[in-house]
Design an enzyme around this catalytic site. Structure first.
Site, mmCIF file in Angstrom:
data_model
loop_
_atom_site.group_PDB
_atom_site.id
_atom_site.type_symbol
_atom_site.label_atom_id
_atom_site.label_comp_id
_atom_site.label_asym_id
_atom_site.label_seq_id
_atom_site.Cartn_x
_atom_site.Cartn_y
_atom_site.Cartn_z
ATOM 1 N N GLU A 255 0.814 -1.219 0.000
ATOM 2 C CA GLU A 255 0.000 0.000 0.000
ATOM 3 C C GLU A 255 0.853 1.276 0.000
ATOM 4 O OE1 GLU A 255 -4.071 -1.731 2.040
ATOM 5 O OE2 GLU A 255 -2.757 -0.491 3.286
ATOM 6 N N GLU B 245 -5.854 -7.646 -1.110
ATOM 7 C CA GLU B 245 -6.611 -7.444 0.132
ATOM 8 C C GLU B 245 -8.038 -7.056 -0.214
ATOM 9 O OE1 GLU B 245 -5.080 -4.941 3.255
ATOM 10 O OE2 GLU B 245 -3.003 -5.414 2.749
#
Length: 474
Positions: A175, A367
């Site tokens: 991320e 995710e």
């Protein structure tokens, strides 16, 4: 929606976790202190000087010492792959050692061997959010300092050389765009006196260079390896049909395309260059940096998808919300969970369409999931959790991936967040339970650490076993 599965046997159905969320054993076998070890609560609440007892991540659910029994459960679940991370400070406790910590390296040898023995492909994040050795943050100010690139690359070379025959899929960072919302937690940048936008984007540039150099290094060691870099999806819709809101949404989406443009094209987009100019953001970019970025683009795009949001030019319009770590404007057409995250399965297909149209690169959803406050209950003489909400939400997202596959979009795999309950990174609590497996570890630090299969466990097993066909069972 066509009731036919387009998932194949090669599709990487899996699940995910990360070292700092679930390994625990924060000072065992020579591990050094990481950023996560001094952030006991939400990252926005700040850090402590040293690790403190109220930090549930220090012990967490003790995967480090229980990995064998847990991988047996992963095998029973039917996972084709498992995404996790290597804790940087297990390998180089402060980040500057000449030689790596053999005990740390040996642990991941054992873990990967166990996964592979069960037919589970390791998907490895080289360093997850907050796993940087604390020494590198305190001494060098993290990735705000270009010197971090060399420390990172030494770590990359060590682990890829060691595990090249065991790991095919590597993610350079987790991320990466989270740096904009939490500079210390993501990139080790001191927030004591605030962090300017210029400092954030300079650190991001260093991380992109590090990622490109890591890709180059990995391919040199393991030519068949596949390399990506994870980002948080930031799809936003216009709050209304007003042209100004449509323009606001377009500009916000173009802003966040910056992160994938660099990964896919090796270039800073015209939009972000203009943004820098308008906001007087001046970056120090080495003459070789852009050549390096251009020549070492990612093999696939990896991203987290949890929610969407809305954009409006009227700053007073719309209800404000929180989507992951970013402040958002809520979509009045969507429902939200108890954490204020709005659920939008169809948005996943919208986002896949956008990425495929723009980049034509394979994609990996690393995710996606649902968290709730949960309690064990007895059903059919067994302790379990009734989590129909998780089954429905994940099922709805998988159906949208199926639609994308039917359209010819190349999606490599799906690793939901998460395989089992562990300490939340954004809150530092055990209240947010994400997994297919309930772990008896409570908010006050008590609990047996026993594992229990939730009802979603058998459901996901069936989805994988049938290549997604069971998603369409009446």
């Amino acid at each position: 929606m066509e009731n036919k599965s387009h998932f194949t046997k090669d599709f990487l159905f899996g699940s995910a976790a990360a070292a700092y969320h679930f390994e625990g054993a924060y000072n065992q076998d020579g591990k050094g202190v990481a950023i996560s070890d001094v952030v006991p609560n939400a990252p926005s609440d700040g850090r402590t000087k040293e690790p403190t007892e109220d930090n549930l991540k220090l012990q967490s659910i003790d995967f480090y010492n229980r990995y064998e029994e847990d991988v047996e459960l992963f095998s029973e679940l039917g996972l084709r792959c498992f995404r996790t991370s290597i804790a940087w400070s297990r390998i180089f406790p402060t980040g500057i050692e000449e030689k790596p910590n053999e005990a740390g390296l040996a642990f991941y040898d054992r873990l990967f061997d166990k996964l592979l023995s069960k037919g589970i492909e390791p998907i490895i994040t080289i360093t997850h959010t907050s796993e940087m050795p604390l020494y590198l943050a305190e001494t060098y100010n993290g990735f705000a300092n270009r010197k971090l690139i060399d420390f990172y690359l030494k770590y990359v070379e060590t682990i890829v050389t060691r595990y090249k025959d065991k790991v095919k899929y590597w993610l350079t960072f987790n991320e990466i765009n989270a740096l904009l919302g939490m500079p210390f937690y993501q990139a080790g940048i001191d927030e004591t006196n605030g962090v300017t936008e210029e400092e954030k984007f300079q650190a991001l540039h260093h991380m992109f260079v590090a990622s490109a150099k890591a890709k180059q290094l990995i391919k040199g060691i393991s030519p068949d390896a596949q390399v990506g870099c994870s980002f948080i999806s930031r799809l936003t819709y216009p709050l209304s049909s007003k042209p100004t809101d449509i323009l606001a949404a377009q500009e916000e989406n173009l802003f966040y395309d910056f992160f994938t443009d660099i990964q896919a094209f090796g270039e800073y987009s015209w939009f972000i260059k203009n943004y820098f100019k308008k906001n007087e953001i001046n970056l120090s970019i080495d003459t070789e940096d852009m050549k390096l970025l251009k020549e070492n683009t990612m093999d696939f795009l990896a991203f987290s998808y949890y929610n969407t949001s809305c954009s409006t030019y009227d700053k007073d319009a719309g209800e404000k919300g929180k989507g992951n770590i970013f402040e958002t404007v809520k979509n009045p057409e969507l429902v939200e969970d108890e954490w204020g995250w709005q659920m939008d399965p169809i948005g996943l297909k919208v986002f896949l369409n956008h990425l495929w149209n723009r980049y034509q690169l394979p994609m990996f959803i690393v995710e996606n999931g649902f968290a709730a406050i949960e309690q064990l209950e007895k059903r059919d003489e067994k302790l379990t959790v009734r989590d129909d909400y998780r089954i429905k939400l994940i099922g709805d997202h998988l159906k949208q991936i199926n639609e994308a596959l039917a359209d010819g979009i190349h999606v490599i795999g799906y690793t939901n967040w998460a395989v089992m309950d562990f300490v939340s990174g954004t809150t530092g609590t055990m209240l947010k339970r994400w997994g297919f497996i309930y772990v008896d570890y409570q908010q006050d630090g008590s609990g047996t650490l026993n594992r229990y299969k939730k009802e979603s466990f058998d459901w996901y097993h069936q989805v994988i076993e049938t290549n997604g066909s069971s998603l369409f069972d009446c």
